[in-house]
Design a protein around this motif. Structure first.
Motif, PDB file in Angstrom:
ATOM      1  N   GLY A   4       2.738  -2.265  -3.664  1.00  0.00           N
ATOM      2  CA  GLY A   4       1.791  -1.160  -3.672  1.00  0.00           C
ATOM      3  C   GLY A   4       0.950  -1.023  -2.424  1.00  0.00           C
ATOM      4  O   GLY A   4       0.024  -0.226  -2.391  1.00  0.00           O
ATOM      5  N   SER A  44      -8.230   7.460   5.408  1.00  0.00           N
ATOM      6  CA  SER A  44      -7.014   7.789   4.655  1.00  0.00           C
ATOM      7  C   SER A  44      -6.077   6.582   4.555  1.00  0.00           C
ATOM      8  O   SER A  44      -5.328   6.456   3.597  1.00  0.00           O
ATOM      9  CB  SER A  44      -6.283   8.962   5.305  1.00  0.00           C
ATOM     10  N   ARG A  45      -6.124   5.705   5.542  1.00  0.00           N
ATOM     11  CA  ARG A  45      -5.262   4.519   5.540  1.00  0.00           C
ATOM     12  C   ARG A  45      -5.641   3.587   4.377  1.00  0.00           C
ATOM     13  O   ARG A  45      -4.797   2.949   3.778  1.00  0.00           O
ATOM     14  CB  ARG A  45      -5.421   3.775   6.861  1.00  0.00           C
ATOM     15  N   TRP A  46      -6.920   3.505   4.072  1.00  0.00           N
ATOM     16  CA  TRP A  46      -7.442   2.524   3.120  1.00  0.00           C
ATOM     17  C   TRP A  46      -7.742   3.113   1.739  1.00  0.00           C
ATOM     18  O   TRP A  46      -8.006   2.372   0.797  1.00  0.00           O
ATOM     19  CB  TRP A  46      -8.700   1.887   3.698  1.00  0.00           C
ATOM     20  N   ARG A  47      -7.695   4.421   1.619  1.00  0.00           N
ATOM     21  CA  ARG A  47      -8.129   5.116   0.400  1.00  0.00           C
ATOM     22  C   ARG A  47      -7.425   4.624  -0.863  1.00  0.00           C
ATOM     23  O   ARG A  47      -8.054   4.406  -1.891  1.00  0.00           O
ATOM     24  CB  ARG A  47      -7.936   6.618   0.567  1.00  0.00           C
ATOM     25  N   ASN A  48      -6.123   4.472  -0.822  1.00  0.00           N
ATOM     26  CA  ASN A  48      -5.360   4.131  -2.028  1.00  0.00           C
ATOM     27  C   ASN A  48      -4.982   2.661  -2.121  1.00  0.00           C
ATOM     28  O   ASN A  48      -4.155   2.291  -2.953  1.00  0.00           O
ATOM     29  CB  ASN A  48      -4.107   5.002  -2.110  1.00  0.00           C
ATOM     30  N   VAL A  49      -5.590   1.832  -1.290  1.00  0.00           N
ATOM     31  CA  VAL A  49      -5.321   0.393  -1.323  1.00  0.00           C
ATOM     32  C   VAL A  49      -6.191  -0.228  -2.413  1.00  0.00           C
ATOM     33  O   VAL A  49      -7.400  -0.007  -2.443  1.00  0.00           O
ATOM     34  CB  VAL A  49      -5.627  -0.251   0.048  1.00  0.00           C
ATOM     35  N   THR A  50      -5.592  -0.994  -3.281  1.00  0.00           N
ATOM     36  CA  THR A  50      -6.378  -1.675  -4.318  1.00  0.00           C
ATOM     37  C   THR A  50      -6.826  -3.040  -3.800  1.00  0.00           C
ATOM     38  O   THR A  50      -6.166  -3.645  -2.952  1.00  0.00           O
ATOM     39  CB  THR A  50      -5.564  -1.877  -5.610  1.00  0.00           C
ATOM     40  N   SER A  53      -4.077  -5.686  -4.581  1.00  0.00           N
ATOM     41  CA  SER A  53      -2.920  -5.727  -3.680  1.00  0.00           C
ATOM     42  C   SER A  53      -3.321  -6.247  -2.305  1.00  0.00           C
ATOM     43  O   SER A  53      -2.560  -6.972  -1.661  1.00  0.00           O
ATOM     44  CB  SER A  53      -2.246  -4.360  -3.578  1.00  0.00           C
ATOM     45  N   GLN A  79     -14.804   1.622  -0.234  1.00  0.00           N
ATOM     46  CA  GLN A  79     -14.345   2.474  -1.322  1.00  0.00           C
ATOM     47  C   GLN A  79     -15.484   2.883  -2.255  1.00  0.00           C
ATOM     48  O   GLN A  79     -15.366   3.876  -2.956  1.00  0.00           O
ATOM     49  CB  GLN A  79     -13.220   1.784  -2.094  1.00  0.00           C
ATOM     50  N   GLU A 101       0.911   8.893   5.585  1.00  0.00           N
ATOM     51  CA  GLU A 101       0.521  10.041   4.764  1.00  0.00           C
ATOM     52  C   GLU A 101       1.171  11.287   5.346  1.00  0.00           C
ATOM     53  O   GLU A 101       1.414  11.359   6.533  1.00  0.00           O
ATOM     54  CB  GLU A 101      -0.993  10.210   4.704  1.00  0.00           C
TER      55      GLU A 101
END
Length: 114
Positions: A4, A44-50, A53, A79, A101
């Motif tokens: 992910g 944007s690089r870090w936005r969807n990083v949990t 993960s 975040q 993206e």
């Protein structure tokens, strides 16, 4: 690659782990400043990083538990909408990995231009 995790973040963590492996004390202040700057300049690089993960990737890349927690805490703060303040010399820093993206752009170079 950690499950992910976007390729660009995966590469950045590998790079940071290589840097940290060269020191007995773990991450240096300037590496933390680079991460802060990239998280601020390329959200944007870090936005969807949990955080899960990212933690998994940091540990599998060989970062210490302490260094991993520093990196995960930076992501958590960012975040949550908090501003990260990198040292003045690193404010404009961005890792060269392209954020994953949107459509892929291909650049062609003519043989005579190289």
């Amino acid at each position: 690659m950690a499950e992910g995790l976007p390729n660009d973040v995966d590469e950045i963590i590998d790079l940071i782990a290589r840097w940290a492996a060269g020191y007995s004390t773990g991450l240096k202040w300037n590496e933390v400043a680079k991460l802060k700057a990239d998280m601020m300049n390329v959200p944007s690089r870090w936005r969807n990083v949990t955080t899960a993960s990212l933690r998994t990737k940091c540990l599998s890349a060989g970062l210490s538990v302490d260094d991993t927690e520093i990196i995960v805490e930076l992501l958590r703060k960012r975040q949550a909408g908090r501003r990260l303040r990198p040292t003045a010399g690193y404010r404009d820093f961005r890792f060269q990995q392209l954020p994953v993206e949107g459509p892929t752009v291909c650049i062609a170079v003519a043989a005579g231009d190289v």
